[in-house]
Design a protein around this motif. Structure first.
Motif, PDB file in Angstrom:
ATOM      1  N   LEU A  99       6.097  -5.993  -5.891  1.00  0.00           N
ATOM      2  CA  LEU A  99       4.672  -6.226  -6.103  1.00  0.00           C
ATOM      3  C   LEU A  99       3.888  -6.105  -4.791  1.00  0.00           C
ATOM      4  O   LEU A  99       2.851  -5.432  -4.725  1.00  0.00           O
ATOM      5  CB  LEU A  99       4.468  -7.618  -6.712  1.00  0.00           C
ATOM      6  CG  LEU A  99       3.023  -8.063  -6.907  1.00  0.00           C
ATOM      7  CD1 LEU A  99       2.321  -7.184  -7.929  1.00  0.00           C
ATOM      8  CD2 LEU A  99       2.960  -9.523  -7.330  1.00  0.00           C
ATOM      9  N   GLU A 100       4.400  -6.749  -3.749  1.00  0.00           N
ATOM     10  CA  GLU A 100       3.709  -6.693  -2.451  1.00  0.00           C
ATOM     11  C   GLU A 100       3.625  -5.257  -1.936  1.00  0.00           C
ATOM     12  O   GLU A 100       2.621  -4.851  -1.350  1.00  0.00           O
ATOM     13  CB  GLU A 100       4.427  -7.586  -1.428  1.00  0.00           C
ATOM     14  CG  GLU A 100       4.193  -9.059  -1.672  1.00  0.00           C
ATOM     15  CD  GLU A 100       5.108  -9.969  -0.850  1.00  0.00           C
ATOM     16  OE1 GLU A 100       4.733 -11.116  -0.640  1.00  0.00           O
ATOM     17  OE2 GLU A 100       6.199  -9.532  -0.431  1.00  0.00           O
ATOM     18  N   ASN A 101       4.701  -4.501  -2.150  1.00  0.00           N
ATOM     19  CA  ASN A 101       4.717  -3.103  -1.740  1.00  0.00           C
ATOM     20  C   ASN A 101       3.562  -2.323  -2.349  1.00  0.00           C
ATOM     21  O   ASN A 101       3.043  -1.398  -1.728  1.00  0.00           O
ATOM     22  CB  ASN A 101       6.036  -2.454  -2.173  1.00  0.00           C
ATOM     23  CG  ASN A 101       7.066  -2.426  -1.059  1.00  0.00           C
ATOM     24  OD1 ASN A 101       7.059  -1.537  -0.224  1.00  0.00           O
ATOM     25  ND2 ASN A 101       7.931  -3.418  -1.035  1.00  0.00           N
ATOM     26  N   VAL A 102       3.186  -2.664  -3.566  1.00  0.00           N
ATOM     27  CA  VAL A 102       2.113  -1.937  -4.233  1.00  0.00           C
ATOM     28  C   VAL A 102       0.747  -2.550  -3.915  1.00  0.00           C
ATOM     29  O   VAL A 102      -0.269  -1.854  -3.868  1.00  0.00           O
ATOM     30  CB  VAL A 102       2.364  -1.904  -5.759  1.00  0.00           C
ATOM     31  CG1 VAL A 102       1.292  -1.104  -6.462  1.00  0.00           C
ATOM     32  CG2 VAL A 102       3.716  -1.280  -6.046  1.00  0.00           C
ATOM     33  N   MET A 103       0.718  -3.866  -3.648  1.00  0.00           N
ATOM     34  CA  MET A 103      -0.556  -4.508  -3.338  1.00  0.00           C
ATOM     35  C   MET A 103      -1.088  -4.049  -1.981  1.00  0.00           C
ATOM     36  O   MET A 103      -2.308  -3.970  -1.783  1.00  0.00           O
ATOM     37  CB  MET A 103      -0.400  -6.033  -3.353  1.00  0.00           C
ATOM     38  CG  MET A 103      -0.328  -6.607  -4.769  1.00  0.00           C
ATOM     39  SD  MET A 103       0.146  -8.341  -4.750  1.00  0.00           S
ATOM     40  CE  MET A 103      -1.423  -9.139  -4.977  1.00  0.00           C
ATOM     41  N   ILE A 104      -0.184  -3.741  -1.060  1.00  0.00           N
ATOM     42  CA  ILE A 104      -0.620  -3.346   0.286  1.00  0.00           C
ATOM     43  C   ILE A 104      -1.449  -2.061   0.272  1.00  0.00           C
ATOM     44  O   ILE A 104      -2.562  -2.048   0.805  1.00  0.00           O
ATOM     45  CB  ILE A 104       0.587  -3.285   1.240  1.00  0.00           C
ATOM     46  CG1 ILE A 104       0.980  -4.720   1.592  1.00  0.00           C
ATOM     47  CG2 ILE A 104       0.300  -2.478   2.480  1.00  0.00           C
ATOM     48  CD1 ILE A 104       2.262  -4.848   2.322  1.00  0.00           C
ATOM     49  N   PRO A 105      -0.958  -0.978  -0.361  1.00  0.00           N
ATOM     50  CA  PRO A 105      -1.837   0.201  -0.431  1.00  0.00           C
ATOM     51  C   PRO A 105      -3.128  -0.065  -1.198  1.00  0.00           C
ATOM     52  O   PRO A 105      -4.170   0.518  -0.863  1.00  0.00           O
ATOM     53  CB  PRO A 105      -0.976   1.257  -1.133  1.00  0.00           C
ATOM     54  CG  PRO A 105       0.269   0.618  -1.541  1.00  0.00           C
ATOM     55  CD  PRO A 105       0.396  -0.682  -0.852  1.00  0.00           C
ATOM     56  N   ALA A 106      -3.061  -0.958  -2.191  1.00  0.00           N
ATOM     57  CA  ALA A 106      -4.295  -1.284  -2.917  1.00  0.00           C
ATOM     58  C   ALA A 106      -5.285  -1.986  -1.990  1.00  0.00           C
ATOM     59  O   ALA A 106      -6.491  -1.740  -2.052  1.00  0.00           O
ATOM     60  CB  ALA A 106      -3.972  -2.158  -4.126  1.00  0.00           C
ATOM     61  N   LEU A 107      -4.785  -2.831  -1.109  1.00  0.00           N
ATOM     62  CA  LEU A 107      -5.649  -3.497  -0.120  1.00  0.00           C
ATOM     63  C   LEU A 107      -6.246  -2.483   0.847  1.00  0.00           C
ATOM     64  O   LEU A 107      -7.412  -2.590   1.234  1.00  0.00           O
ATOM     65  CB  LEU A 107      -4.842  -4.539   0.671  1.00  0.00           C
ATOM     66  CG  LEU A 107      -4.500  -5.851  -0.033  1.00  0.00           C
ATOM     67  CD1 LEU A 107      -3.493  -6.642   0.799  1.00  0.00           C
ATOM     68  CD2 LEU A 107      -5.748  -6.679  -0.267  1.00  0.00           C
ATOM     69  N   ALA A 108      -5.439  -1.486   1.225  1.00  0.00           N
ATOM     70  CA  ALA A 108      -5.926  -0.455   2.151  1.00  0.00           C
ATOM     71  C   ALA A 108      -7.086   0.297   1.522  1.00  0.00           C
ATOM     72  O   ALA A 108      -8.075   0.606   2.179  1.00  0.00           O
ATOM     73  CB  ALA A 108      -4.801   0.503   2.516  1.00  0.00           C
TER      74      ALA A 108
END
Lengths: 253, 377
Positions: A99-108
């Motif tokens: 989940l965190e792996n995907v949230m990071i690009p979403a934050l970017a």
């Protein structure tokens, strides 16, 4: 009828020492299309992608995205402009959860290249969470989203990699052999996913060895051999092109 | 944005942490550590390690020069005492800010490199600060004698407000002298605030991005992040924590010396963090307490104390035991620390916190098999 050109590669040369990796490559990627780049090993396909995302700088020539020159820009600037690459060997954050792996690009995508928010809580980021959840659902990774990504199978890592690209809803997605090393079933599933997301109007460039993948996806194919483009056209034209058969298909079959 | 909002689990953690810290004078008694000087050290070095962990634990950048910020914090605090007021509040604020300023400069240069080169650069800067404090900067640092507060210092703010102190100058929190237990509680409150901020950082998008940088910095760049400012902020925040810790050292004892900036002091905070558990919330605090505790207990032993300890043995065995144990205590207590450190790194690379988690998990799984019951949690 030529649509809006998203990516315009003009007269790109790249030499490594004495080796000519790319020679005078010209390529126009149309908006909303899937453009495949094929060619034998060592033809310069990955080099071309690396030039597009800022990992390598061309010896001469320019790459324009939406009319703006992106050669020489930092990788994060090119990403923020809307060009996202999905890597061939999974490049993930192995210590973090799926989940965190995907949230990071979403934050970017939402916050830009830098934002200082040390007193915000991740648990309040419901929008980011929902976006990530949606993409993970799409990729069939939702059941394991709280697991550590480092211990995933290789096939799952590649799907995660794709999820990380898709969550940014890029204008241009560059896929480096998205099905390499996958089983037939996984390959078909990936093709289906890519066809499904085609409807969202994302432009895609795919490098691929697997002819099955290329001919079932691509709107247009460029054939690269020894750093130069030897043919370009619709899948049917490429299939019947004797030059291509000699350089590439002939060798493979 | 609600600054004080925590998840129920974090709120519980915060309450437990605060209770454990504030009640330390009581529960530390059986361990023979319930005296204010040592408790102050626990709080101060705990804060130092908690801040260091924000850089090392979250981003993976190992600084070997954080003692420089500790020293800068101390010097600034003593100067604030001298020029403005013996009240610790402005002293701690200035100590933290000035250390933060230096952290911007040192971080900006050092963060151009990664890995071992980054560590070496920070080490070089810290040694430079240390040597400068001893030589060129003597007018500011008072060299080897150390900087102290004198009775005839200006203390403009105190004079303006008519605050007068009897005897030798000592930090004074609106009339409460910064000695003994009051000083400990002053440090404890700052420690709790520092822990809270660290908790918020760990749970924030900023903290998540820092952990992602540690995991795969290159990927972060292709994901659209400019990683440099993130690293610089982490460096500056941890530098400010160090400055604050240095400030409190000077508050509890208004004297600043250059030895505080020596590389051994930088190494000590690395040991604390690793010993407790890198990248965990409470690990660094545990490590700091453990090291300061052992330093105090073991270094206090001398030969005659050892003879007393083993006096129940036959005299030849007593002599043997004393000879064997002697190098590990007193001035040689670093030998004990070294051995402890090696044992931890080899058997528990995740530090004490990992040890506790493993123990907890084993007991939990034992419980499940014994009761043959379903899931808990």
């Amino acid at each position: 009828m030529v649509g809006n050109i998203v990516l315009n590669i003009q007269n790109v040369d790249k030499t490594f020492g004495g080796l000519q990796a790319l020679s005078n490559v010209n390529m126009q990627i149309e908006e909303g299309k899937i453009h495949a780049i094929i060619g034998p090993n060592g033809a310069g396909k990955s080099t071309l992608l690396n030039v597009c995302i800022g990992r390598l700088e061309p010896t001469s020539g320019t790459v324009r995205f939406d009319g703006e020159i992106i050669t020489g820009k930092a990788p994060y600037e090119i990403n923020q402009a809307g060009v996202v690459r999905v890597f061939q060997t999974p490049e993930i954050f192995p210590e973090l959860t799926i989940l965190e792996n995907v949230m990071i690009p979403a934050l970017a995508k939402r916050d830009g290249a830098f934002s200082f928010n040390p007193f915000k809580s991740m648990s309040d980021e419901t929008d980011i969470f929902k976006e990530a959840e949606l993409v993970l659902e799409d990729m069939g990774l939702i059941d394991q989203m709280y697991d550590h990504s480092g211990s995933m199978s290789r096939g799952d890592k590649r799907r995660l990699e794709l999820a990380m690209g898709l969550v940014q809803r890029p204008r241009l997605l560059l896929l480096d052999e998205p099905t390499a090393g996958m089983s037939r079933a996984d390959t078909n599933a990936t093709i289906e996913t890519l066809i499904r997301i085609k409807e969202r109007g994302m432009t895609k460039v795919i490098i691929e060895h697997d002819m099955h993948v290329v001919f079932s996806l691509a709107d247009k194919i460029s054939v690269l051999a020894q750093g130069a483009i030897i043919a370009e056209g619709a899948p049917d034209e490429i299939r019947g092109n004797p030059k291509v058969q000699e350089a590439y298909l002939g060798g493979a079959h | 944005m609600n600054f004080f909002k925590l998840s129920p689990r974090d709120a519980l953690l915060m309450v437990v942490f605060a209770a454990v810290v504030l009640l330390a004078p009581i529960w530390m008694k059986p361990f023979g550590a319930a005296y204010p000087d040592l408790l102050q050290k626990f709080a101060i070095f705990g804060l130092f390690a908690i801040g260091f962990n924000i850089l090392f634990g979250l981003t993976g950048y190992l600084s070997f020069g954080h003692a420089a910020f500790l020293g800068i914090g101390s010097y600034t605090t003593v100067w604030t005492f001298k020029l403005l007021s013996m009240n610790p509040i402005p002293a701690v604020i200035f100590g933290t800010l000035v250390a933060g300023l230096f952290a911007v400069l040192i971080g900006f240069v050092s963060l151009r490199r990664t890995g071992i080169y980054f560590s070496i650069l920070t080490l070089a800067f810290a040694q430079m600060c240390y040597n400068l404090a001893y030589s060129v900067l003597t007018p500011i640092t008072n060299g080897e004698t150390g900087l102290r507060v004198l009775r005839d210092d200006p203390m403009l703010l105190d004079k303006a407000l008519g605050v007068v102190q009897e005897g030798s100058p000592i930090g004074s929190f609106f009339g409460i002298n910064m000695r003994g237990y009051p000083a400990f509680y002053f440090c404890a409150v700052i420690l709790i605030i520092g822990f809270f901020i660290s908790l918020r950082i760990f749970r924030s998008p900023f903290g998540l991005k820092l952990r992602a940088i540690k995991s795969n910095q290159n990927r972060m760049r292709y994901t659209g992040f400019n990683t440099r400012p993130y690293l610089l902020w982490a460096f500056v925040i941890s530098g400010m924590y160090a400055g604050m810790a240095g400030s409190m050292l000077a508050v509890t004892d208004p004297l600043a010396g250059a030895e505080r900036m020596q590389w051994t002091a930088s190494g000590e905070v690395v040991l604390m963090t690793i010993l407790g558990g890198v990248g965990t919330l409470i690990g660094p605090m545990l490590g700091a307490v453990l090291i300061k505790y052992f330093e105090n207990i073991f270094s206090a032993f001398n030969e005659s104390a050892l003879h007393d300890m083993f006096s129940f043995l036959p005299s030849w065995l007593e002599t043997v035991m004393v000879t064997v144990v002697h190098p590990f205590v007193g001035e040689g207590w670093h030998l004990t620390l070294g051995s402890l450190f090696m044992v931890i790194v080899i058997f528990l690379p995740g530090g004490l916190v990992e040890g506790a988690t493993r123990l907890f998990k084993r007991r939990k799984s034992d419980g499940v098999t014994n009761k043959n019951s379903g899931s808990e949690n």
